[in-house]
Design a protein around this motif. Structure first.
Motif, PDB file in Angstrom:
ATOM      1  N   SER A 119      13.560  47.922   0.958  1.00  0.00           N
ATOM      2  CA  SER A 119      14.144  48.806  -0.034  1.00  0.00           C
ATOM      3  C   SER A 119      13.216  49.356  -0.949  1.00  0.00           C
ATOM      4  CB  SER A 119      15.721  48.321  -0.786  1.00  0.00           C
ATOM      5  OG  SER A 119      16.438  47.790   0.219  1.00  0.00           O
ATOM      6  N   ASN A 120      12.294  48.522  -1.331  1.00  0.00           N
ATOM      7  CA  ASN A 120      11.216  48.872  -2.296  1.00  0.00           C
ATOM      8  C   ASN A 120      10.307  50.049  -1.593  1.00  0.00           C
ATOM      9  OD1 ASN A 120      12.152  47.470  -4.788  1.00  0.00           O
ATOM     10  ND2 ASN A 120      10.576  46.108  -4.332  1.00  0.00           N
ATOM     11  N   TYR A 121      10.108  49.705  -0.344  1.00  0.00           N
ATOM     12  CA  TYR A 121       9.088  50.376   0.508  1.00  0.00           C
ATOM     13  C   TYR A 121       9.611  51.838   0.302  1.00  0.00           C
ATOM     14  CZ  TYR A 121       5.963  52.296   3.761  1.00  0.00           C
ATOM     15  OH  TYR A 121       4.940  52.964   4.282  1.00  0.00           O
ATOM     16  N   ILE A 122      11.088  52.064   0.693  1.00  0.00           N
ATOM     17  CA  ILE A 122      11.648  53.345   0.817  1.00  0.00           C
ATOM     18  C   ILE A 122      11.606  54.132  -0.537  1.00  0.00           C
ATOM     19  CG2 ILE A 122      13.537  54.507   1.711  1.00  0.00           C
ATOM     20  CD1 ILE A 122      12.098  53.185   3.847  1.00  0.00           C
ATOM     21  N   LEU A 123      11.994  53.337  -1.527  1.00  0.00           N
ATOM     22  CA  LEU A 123      11.999  53.972  -2.857  1.00  0.00           C
ATOM     23  C   LEU A 123      10.546  54.370  -3.298  1.00  0.00           C
ATOM     24  CD1 LEU A 123      13.316  54.511  -5.382  1.00  0.00           C
ATOM     25  CD2 LEU A 123      12.758  52.168  -6.173  1.00  0.00           C
ATOM     26  N   LEU A 269      14.636  67.858   1.427  1.00  0.00           N
ATOM     27  CA  LEU A 269      15.322  66.758   2.329  1.00  0.00           C
ATOM     28  C   LEU A 269      15.999  66.065   1.359  1.00  0.00           C
ATOM     29  CD1 LEU A 269      12.500  65.752   4.879  1.00  0.00           C
ATOM     30  CD2 LEU A 269      14.462  67.181   5.543  1.00  0.00           C
ATOM     31  N   PRO A 270      17.103  65.247   1.945  1.00  0.00           N
ATOM     32  CA  PRO A 270      17.999  64.569   0.981  1.00  0.00           C
ATOM     33  C   PRO A 270      17.374  62.913   0.703  1.00  0.00           C
ATOM     34  CG  PRO A 270      19.057  64.824   2.975  1.00  0.00           C
ATOM     35  CD  PRO A 270      17.987  65.568   3.141  1.00  0.00           C
ATOM     36  N   THR A 271      16.431  62.879   0.449  1.00  0.00           N
ATOM     37  CA  THR A 271      15.610  61.571   0.436  1.00  0.00           C
ATOM     38  C   THR A 271      16.327  60.545  -0.501  1.00  0.00           C
ATOM     39  OG1 THR A 271      14.017  62.335  -1.085  1.00  0.00           O
ATOM     40  CG2 THR A 271      13.360  62.517   1.076  1.00  0.00           C
ATOM     41  N   ASP A 272      16.967  60.911  -1.519  1.00  0.00           N
ATOM     42  CA  ASP A 272      17.601  60.132  -2.601  1.00  0.00           C
ATOM     43  C   ASP A 272      18.808  59.588  -1.710  1.00  0.00           C
ATOM     44  OD1 ASP A 272      15.954  60.446  -4.855  1.00  0.00           O
ATOM     45  OD2 ASP A 272      17.214  62.149  -5.377  1.00  0.00           O
ATOM     46  N   TYR A 275      17.568  57.091   0.843  1.00  0.00           N
ATOM     47  CA  TYR A 275      17.202  55.889   0.636  1.00  0.00           C
ATOM     48  C   TYR A 275      18.506  54.836  -0.113  1.00  0.00           C
ATOM     49  CZ  TYR A 275      16.492  52.478  -3.575  1.00  0.00           C
ATOM     50  OH  TYR A 275      16.302  51.549  -4.168  1.00  0.00           O
ATOM     51  N   GLU A 276      19.138  55.439  -0.357  1.00  0.00           N
ATOM     52  CA  GLU A 276      20.558  54.625  -0.768  1.00  0.00           C
ATOM     53  C   GLU A 276      21.408  54.269   0.565  1.00  0.00           C
ATOM     54  OE1 GLU A 276      21.822  53.635  -3.448  1.00  0.00           O
ATOM     55  OE2 GLU A 276      20.534  54.770  -4.791  1.00  0.00           O
ATOM     56  N   ASN A 280      21.710  50.087   1.181  1.00  0.00           N
ATOM     57  CA  ASN A 280      22.915  49.474   1.422  1.00  0.00           C
ATOM     58  C   ASN A 280      22.999  48.940   3.058  1.00  0.00           C
ATOM     59  OD1 ASN A 280      23.974  50.504  -1.022  1.00  0.00           O
ATOM     60  ND2 ASN A 280      24.598  52.204  -0.215  1.00  0.00           N
ATOM     61  N   ASN A 281      22.220  49.634   3.969  1.00  0.00           N
ATOM     62  CA  ASN A 281      22.360  49.032   5.220  1.00  0.00           C
ATOM     63  C   ASN A 281      21.688  47.699   5.172  1.00  0.00           C
ATOM     64  OD1 ASN A 281      22.224  52.287   7.070  1.00  0.00           O
ATOM     65  ND2 ASN A 281      23.964  51.198   6.121  1.00  0.00           N
ATOM     66  N   VAL A 282      20.329  47.801   4.771  1.00  0.00           N
ATOM     67  CA  VAL A 282      19.629  46.451   4.706  1.00  0.00           C
ATOM     68  C   VAL A 282      20.276  45.312   4.090  1.00  0.00           C
ATOM     69  CG1 VAL A 282      17.257  45.448   3.791  1.00  0.00           C
ATOM     70  CG2 VAL A 282      17.572  47.600   4.941  1.00  0.00           C
ATOM     71  N   GLU A 283      21.066  45.584   2.772  1.00  0.00           N
ATOM     72  CA  GLU A 283      21.611  44.618   1.845  1.00  0.00           C
ATOM     73  C   GLU A 283      22.789  44.021   2.991  1.00  0.00           C
ATOM     74  OE1 GLU A 283      23.119  45.897  -1.660  1.00  0.00           O
ATOM     75  OE2 GLU A 283      20.957  46.326  -2.366  1.00  0.00           O
ATOM     76  N   GLU A 284      23.513  44.780   3.669  1.00  0.00           N
ATOM     77  CA  GLU A 284      24.583  44.488   4.305  1.00  0.00           C
ATOM     78  C   GLU A 284      24.057  43.501   5.761  1.00  0.00           C
ATOM     79  OE1 GLU A 284      28.314  46.412   7.038  1.00  0.00           O
ATOM     80  OE2 GLU A 284      26.792  47.634   6.168  1.00  0.00           O
TER      81      GLU A 284
END
Length: 291
Positions: A119-123, A269-272, A275-276, A280-284
């Protein structure tokens, strides 16, 4: 990015927002109309000009200008779409990497760590492409805290190095095999490949000579139109020339906005949101709740 229904014609026709070209160009449109009115007054009322209509020249030049603008918008949209494909690949590969790591024999602490790092990488990538530093927004771990990221010139690379380091630790302690490394290597490599694609788009604008030439052509085309048009249309040339200015300059303005699609403009692009979605997918997938 604005989400809308492309089939809602009437709502779109009368919609005005801060990035709408008409709203942004309104001062210029009014200025062109006033300029045309001044030319019409001087030419018809002061000098009583009788020279032959010159609109045929503008018709020929307008055709060539239209071809240039078509090429311009197609090039800008290709850049926008390539950026969207790169971010789509980041979404898919984040999920794939998380899925492959989640089935390994990892502790909950290790799963939480990988969840945070992905997640940090994408952020970091999102903010890096906007020219910002996301160090203070990251979710830190015990081994990778603020001091680890503080002096990084390229934060996404720093985070990916941490992911590679953790994978190497698993290999060194025989927690995973060489075959499993090959199994996840494609996803690991894809992160750097995709950020490289986005950086290429951002740092390689349309050639300067082409951009300045197109702007000059639009300027001279529009500001010489009244000379011939007011002979045929009189003061009605004011809205006509203003409309043509809006059409040609608006296309160029749209191309300028979408050729760098990683900012916060309405057409970027809707990068925000992406990222969310990834977070959320990775946490799940890891079955953790990153706070």
């Amino acid at each position: 990015m604005i989400i809308y229904n492309p089939k809602d014609w009437w709502k779109l026709i009368f919609a005005f927002h801060k990035s709408d070209t008409f709203r942004m160009m309104l001062p210029g449109i009014i200025g062109v109309a006033v300029y045309t009115g001044i030319v019409a007054y001087i030419e018809n009322e002061v000098f009583n000009a009788t020279f032959k209509n010159t609109t045929a020249v503008h018709s020929l030049v307008g055709f060539a200008l239209s071809l240039l603008l078509v090429f311009r918008t197609n090039t800008a949209y290709d850049r926008w779409w390539e950026g969207r494909k790169a971010w789509g690949s980041l979404v898919n590969n984040s999920r794939n990497l998380a899925l492959k790591l989640s089935v390994l024999n990892l502790s909950m602490e290790e799963k939480s760590m990988f969840s945070k790092l992905i997640s940090n990488y994408i952020l970091a990538a999102k903010e890096h492409l906007r020219g910002l530093n996301a160090t203070e927004q990251l979710n830190y771990t015990v081994d990778y805290n603020a001091s680890y990221f503080l002096e990084a010139n390229h934060l996404p690379n720093r985070i990916m190095k941490a992911i590679y380091s953790e994978i190497q630790k698993l290999l060194d302690t025989d927690r995973i095999t060489n075959q499993q490394i090959l199994y996840i290597n494609e996803e690991l490599r894809s992160f750097t490949d995709n950020i490289g694609i986005c950086e290429r788009i951002k740092r390689t604008p349309i050639p300067y000579s082409y951009s300045i030439y197109l702007k000059k052509i639009i300027f001279f085309y529009v500001f010489t139109m009244p000379i011939g048009f007011v002979r045929e249309f009189g003061y009605w040339a004011m809205p006509i020339v203003a409309l043509i200015f809006y059409v040609f300059a608006g296309i160029e303005m749209l191309a300028e906005e979408i050729e760098d699609p990683f900012g916060t403009d309405a057409n970027d692009l809707p990068t925000d949101q992406l990222y969310e979605t990834i977070r959320n997918n990775v946490e799940e997938i890891f079955e953790v709740n990153v706070i």
